[in-house]
Design a protein around this motif. Sequence first.
Motif, short mmCIF file in Angstrom:
data_model
loop_
_atom_site.label_atom_id
_atom_site.label_comp_id
_atom_site.label_asym_id
_atom_site.label_seq_id
_atom_site.Cartn_x
_atom_site.Cartn_y
_atom_site.Cartn_z
N LEU A 14 9.46 -5.34 -12.40
CA LEU A 14 8.85 -5.26 -11.65
C LEU A 14 7.53 -5.29 -12.32
CD1 LEU A 14 10.58 -1.91 -10.22
CD2 LEU A 14 10.38 -3.88 -9.13
N PRO A 15 6.34 -5.47 -11.96
CA PRO A 15 5.19 -5.57 -12.03
C PRO A 15 4.61 -4.74 -12.53
CG PRO A 15 4.78 -5.75 -9.85
CD PRO A 15 6.35 -6.00 -10.16
N ASP A 16 3.37 -4.65 -13.63
CA ASP A 16 2.96 -2.67 -13.92
C ASP A 16 2.42 -1.87 -12.93
OD1 ASP A 16 3.83 -3.48 -16.21
OD2 ASP A 16 2.00 -4.33 -16.96
N TRP A 17 1.33 -2.65 -12.00
CA TRP A 17 0.95 -2.29 -11.16
C TRP A 17 1.82 -1.45 -9.35
CZ3 TRP A 17 2.60 -4.09 -6.14
CH2 TRP A 17 2.68 -5.27 -5.69
N VAL A 18 2.98 -1.61 -9.94
CA VAL A 18 3.59 -1.10 -9.18
C VAL A 18 3.83 0.46 -9.32
CG1 VAL A 18 6.52 -0.14 -8.36
CG2 VAL A 18 5.97 -2.78 -7.95
N PHE A 19 3.56 1.61 -10.29
CA PHE A 19 3.80 2.50 -11.50
C PHE A 19 2.14 2.78 -10.84
CE2 PHE A 19 7.03 0.03 -13.33
CZ PHE A 19 7.92 0.30 -12.61
N PRO A 20 2.33 4.04 -10.21
CA PRO A 20 0.52 4.96 -10.09
C PRO A 20 0.30 5.14 -10.68
CG PRO A 20 1.88 5.85 -8.92
CD PRO A 20 2.60 5.30 -8.62
N PRO A 21 -1.14 5.14 -11.26
CA PRO A 21 -2.17 5.88 -12.11
C PRO A 21 -1.92 7.20 -12.35
CG PRO A 21 -3.54 4.58 -10.90
CD PRO A 21 -2.11 4.44 -10.47
N PRO A 22 -2.82 7.85 -13.05
CA PRO A 22 -2.02 9.26 -13.70
C PRO A 22 -3.43 9.74 -12.19
CG PRO A 22 -2.69 8.82 -15.25
CD PRO A 22 -2.46 7.40 -14.77
N GLY A 23 -3.09 10.60 -10.41
CA GLY A 23 -3.95 10.41 -9.59
C GLY A 23 -3.82 10.12 -8.82
N GLY A 24 -2.87 8.92 -8.73
CA GLY A 24 -2.62 8.36 -7.77
C GLY A 24 -3.43 6.63 -7.49
N PHE A 25 -3.38 5.62 -6.66
CA PHE A 25 -4.16 4.60 -6.04
C PHE A 25 -5.13 5.37 -5.43
CE2 PHE A 25 -0.32 2.46 -7.27
CZ PHE A 25 -0.61 1.67 -8.16
N THR A 26 -6.72 4.37 -5.87
CA THR A 26 -7.10 4.55 -4.44
C THR A 26 -7.92 3.91 -3.40
OG1 THR A 26 -9.16 3.73 -5.40
CG2 THR A 26 -8.64 6.09 -5.90
N ALA A 27 -8.26 3.17 -2.97
CA ALA A 27 -8.31 1.98 -2.16
C ALA A 27 -9.23 1.13 -2.37
CB ALA A 27 -9.42 2.58 -0.35
N GLU A 28 -10.16 1.87 -3.57
CA GLU A 28 -10.86 0.18 -3.82
C GLU A 28 -9.53 -0.30 -4.92
OE1 GLU A 28 -13.56 0.69 -7.81
OE2 GLU A 28 -14.03 1.55 -6.07
N ASP A 29 -8.58 0.68 -5.19
CA ASP A 29 -7.39 0.04 -6.52
C ASP A 29 -6.67 -1.38 -5.87
OD1 ASP A 29 -7.96 1.75 -8.70
OD2 ASP A 29 -6.24 2.99 -7.92
N LEU A 30 -6.52 -1.23 -3.30
CA LEU A 30 -5.66 -2.34 -3.12
C LEU A 30 -6.94 -3.85 -3.60
CD1 LEU A 30 -5.13 -0.01 0.11
CD2 LEU A 30 -3.70 -0.82 -2.28
N ASP A 31 -7.56 -3.48 -3.79
CA ASP A 31 -8.73 -4.85 -3.96
C ASP A 31 -8.64 -5.45 -5.37
OD1 ASP A 31 -10.08 -4.57 -1.47
OD2 ASP A 31 -11.21 -3.51 -2.41
N HIS A 32 -8.08 -5.05 -6.59
CA HIS A 32 -8.18 -4.60 -7.58
C HIS A 32 -6.44 -5.87 -8.26
CE1 HIS A 32 -12.07 -4.27 -7.81
NE2 HIS A 32 -12.43 -3.76 -7.37
#
Length: 52
Positions: A14-32
């Motif tokens: 599984l890639p690292d991005w599968v696991f959400p950061p503290p507080g969860g993902f934001t819409a801006e995160d999806l672009d990166h």
Amino acid sequence: MTAEAVIAMTNPSLPDWVFPPPGGFTAEDLDHIPDLPAHTELIDGSLVFVSP
């Protein structure tokens, strides 16, 4: 040990991005996030993978 660490240890493919950061993902995160599946939704800070 966190649940994410246990999952990562049991499924190292599984890639690292599968696991959400503290507080969860934001819409801006999806672009990166590299190689994000095309049919991914952001719901309450979590990535939801849906079939097309």
